[in-house]
Scaffold this motif. Structure first.
Motif, PDB file in Angstrom:
ATOM      1  N   UNK A  88       6.458  -4.174  -5.549  1.00 51.73           N
ATOM      2  CA  UNK A  88       5.240  -4.598  -4.847  1.00 51.73           C
ATOM      3  C   UNK A  88       4.257  -5.243  -5.823  1.00 51.73           C
ATOM      4  N   UNK A  89       4.096  -4.642  -6.990  1.00 50.93           N
ATOM      5  CA  UNK A  89       3.177  -5.194  -7.992  1.00 50.93           C
ATOM      6  C   UNK A  89       3.700  -6.531  -8.516  1.00 50.93           C
ATOM      7  N   UNK A  90       5.002  -6.626  -8.750  1.00 55.10           N
ATOM      8  CA  UNK A  90       5.580  -7.894  -9.204  1.00 55.10           C
ATOM      9  C   UNK A  90       5.381  -8.995  -8.169  1.00 55.10           C
ATOM     10  N   UNK A  91       5.503  -8.657  -6.884  1.00 58.17           N
ATOM     11  CA  UNK A  91       5.285  -9.634  -5.824  1.00 58.17           C
ATOM     12  C   UNK A  91       3.844 -10.157  -5.888  1.00 58.17           C
ATOM     13  N   UNK A  92       2.890  -9.253  -6.049  1.00 57.48           N
ATOM     14  CA  UNK A  92       1.485  -9.665  -6.123  1.00 57.48           C
ATOM     15  C   UNK A  92       1.212 -10.472  -7.387  1.00 57.48           C
ATOM     16  N   UNK A  93       1.812 -10.074  -8.507  1.00 59.30           N
ATOM     17  CA  UNK A  93       1.654 -10.838  -9.753  1.00 59.30           C
ATOM     18  C   UNK A  93       2.189 -12.251  -9.612  1.00 59.30           C
ATOM     19  N   UNK A  94       3.344 -12.377  -8.959  1.00 64.69           N
ATOM     20  CA  UNK A  94       3.939 -13.700  -8.789  1.00 64.69           C
ATOM     21  C   UNK A  94       3.053 -14.576  -7.921  1.00 64.69           C
ATOM     22  N   UNK A  95       2.494 -14.017  -6.879  1.00 66.29           N
ATOM     23  CA  UNK A  95       1.567 -14.797  -6.051  1.00 66.29           C
ATOM     24  C   UNK A  95       0.357 -15.223  -6.855  1.00 66.29           C
ATOM     25  N   UNK A 137      10.265   5.660  -6.067  1.00 66.89           N
ATOM     26  CA  UNK A 137       8.879   5.258  -5.832  1.00 66.89           C
ATOM     27  C   UNK A 137       8.391   4.323  -6.929  1.00 66.89           C
ATOM     28  N   UNK A 138       8.794   4.583  -8.158  1.00 72.22           N
ATOM     29  CA  UNK A 138       8.416   3.730  -9.285  1.00 72.22           C
ATOM     30  C   UNK A 138       8.973   2.318  -9.102  1.00 72.22           C
ATOM     31  N   UNK A 139      10.242   2.222  -8.722  1.00 74.78           N
ATOM     32  CA  UNK A 139      10.864   0.913  -8.502  1.00 74.78           C
ATOM     33  C   UNK A 139      10.216   0.181  -7.330  1.00 74.78           C
ATOM     34  N   UNK A 140       9.943   0.900  -6.255  1.00 75.73           N
ATOM     35  CA  UNK A 140       9.323   0.289  -5.081  1.00 75.73           C
ATOM     36  C   UNK A 140       7.923  -0.233  -5.409  1.00 75.73           C
ATOM     37  N   UNK A 145       0.809  -1.220   0.000  1.00 75.80           N
ATOM     38  CA  UNK A 145       0.000   0.000   0.000  1.00 75.80           C
ATOM     39  C   UNK A 145       0.845   1.273   0.000  1.00 75.80           C
ATOM     40  N   UNK A 146       1.796   1.453   0.935  1.00 74.87           N
ATOM     41  CA  UNK A 146       2.585   2.686   0.880  1.00 74.87           C
ATOM     42  C   UNK A 146       3.460   2.775  -0.374  1.00 74.87           C
ATOM     43  N   UNK A 147       3.914   1.632  -0.877  1.00 74.67           N
ATOM     44  CA  UNK A 147       4.738   1.668  -2.093  1.00 74.67           C
ATOM     45  C   UNK A 147       3.921   2.172  -3.277  1.00 74.67           C
ATOM     46  N   UNK A 196       0.873   3.773  -3.189  1.00 76.66           N
ATOM     47  CA  UNK A 196       0.337   5.126  -2.996  1.00 76.66           C
ATOM     48  C   UNK A 196       1.442   6.177  -3.052  1.00 76.66           C
ATOM     49  N   UNK A 197       2.657   5.795  -2.656  1.00 79.88           N
ATOM     50  CA  UNK A 197       3.786   6.727  -2.795  1.00 79.88           C
ATOM     51  C   UNK A 197       4.015   7.098  -4.246  1.00 79.88           C
ATOM     52  N   UNK A 198       3.929   6.107  -5.128  1.00 79.27           N
ATOM     53  CA  UNK A 198       4.061   6.382  -6.560  1.00 79.27           C
ATOM     54  C   UNK A 198       2.900   7.232  -7.052  1.00 79.27           C
ATOM     55  N   UNK A 199       1.678   6.896  -6.637  1.00 83.00           N
ATOM     56  CA  UNK A 199       0.519   7.686  -7.052  1.00 83.00           C
ATOM     57  C   UNK A 199       0.663   9.147  -6.633  1.00 83.00           C
ATOM     58  N   UNK A 200       1.183   9.383  -5.432  1.00 79.34           N
ATOM     59  CA  UNK A 200       1.412  10.754  -4.978  1.00 79.34           C
ATOM     60  C   UNK A 200       2.400  11.476  -5.898  1.00 79.34           C
ATOM     61  N   UNK A 201       3.519  10.815  -6.214  1.00 80.48           N
ATOM     62  CA  UNK A 201       4.527  11.438  -7.084  1.00 80.48           C
ATOM     63  C   UNK A 201       3.959  11.726  -8.475  1.00 80.48           C
ATOM     64  N   UNK A 202       3.161  10.824  -8.999  1.00 76.75           N
ATOM     65  CA  UNK A 202       2.532  11.037 -10.309  1.00 76.75           C
ATOM     66  C   UNK A 202       1.577  12.230 -10.235  1.00 76.75           C
ATOM     67  N   UNK A 203       0.777  12.307  -9.167  1.00 72.65           N
ATOM     68  CA  UNK A 203      -0.159  13.421  -9.018  1.00 72.65           C
ATOM     69  C   UNK A 203       0.575  14.753  -8.942  1.00 72.65           C
ATOM     70  N   UNK A 204       1.669  14.802  -8.187  1.00 75.99           N
ATOM     71  CA  UNK A 204       2.460  16.031  -8.072  1.00 75.99           C
ATOM     72  C   UNK A 204       3.018  16.424  -9.437  1.00 75.99           C
TER      73      UNK A 204
END
Length: 156
Positions: A142-149, A135-138, A104-106, A108-116
C-alpha cells in the motif's frame, strides 16, 4: 577477484558480498521452485547448467543483462538481499492492485500487530516479526503504491 567496497549511508558492501548475496538468493529460489541449474541458467539468459550453477554458487559474476533477467523472472526474491547491502530494495511499479481505500486497513492492520507485539516487553522479537509478515507485506504494498503515485506526480 579483489573489488572495492560500495559505500552508502555508512554501509559497505564488497563485490564479493554482492555476488554471495545473489548466489544465496539463487540457491533459495532453486530450492523453493524445485529448479535445475540448467533452468536457472536459461532464466538468466544462458544456455547451460554450468553457468546457472556458477551464478548459484557465487563462482561467477553475472553480466547486467543476466541480472535484469533474474529481476524480471524472480522479482525481489532474487535481487533484494543484494540490494539491501547498499540500502535499497526492488519493488514493481505496479506494486499493488489495491485502491486508495485499501491502504487504510492494510496500514492500520500492521499498526495493530506492532502494538500487540510491543505491549508485553516493548520489543518486537523475531517470532513476532515473522507472525506479522502478512500485514507487513500488505502495508508495504500500500505504501509503495502511494509512493509510486507521488513519484509520477513529481515528474509532471
Amino acid at each position: 577477484m579483489k573489488t572495492g567496497a560500495i559505500h552508502r549511508h555508512y554501509r559497505a558492501a564488497s563485490g564479493s558480498d554482492l555476488i554471495s548475496a545473489l548466489a544465496e538468493s539463487l540457491e533459495r529460489i532453486k530450492r523453493e521452485d524445485n529448479l535445475t541449474d540448467g533452468e536457472l541458467g536459461r532464466f538468466l539468459g544462458k544456455s547451460g547448467a554450468d553457468q546457472g550453477k556458477a551464478y548459484r554458487t557465487g563462482f561467477a559474476e553475472m553480466p547486467v543483462t543476466s541480472f535484469f533477467r533474474g529481476v524480471e523472472k524472480f522479482d525481489g526474491r532474487f535481487a533484494n538481499d543484494a540490494l539491501a547491502l547498499v540500502g535499497m530494495k526492488l519493488v514493481p511499479l505496479e506494486s499493488s492492485a489495491a485502491t486508495d481505500r485499501d491502504a487504510l486497513p492494510a496500514i492500520t492492520g500492521l499498526l495493530h500487530e506492532v502494538a500487540v507485539a510491543l505491549a508485553d516487553d516493548g520489543k518486537i522479537d523475531d517470532r513476532e516479526l515473522m507472525a506479522m509478515r502478512p500485514e507487513l507485506e500488505s502495508a508495504g504494498r500500500a505504501i509503495d503504491m502511494l509512493r509510486e503515485r507521488l513519484r509520477l506526480r513529481s515528474v509532471a
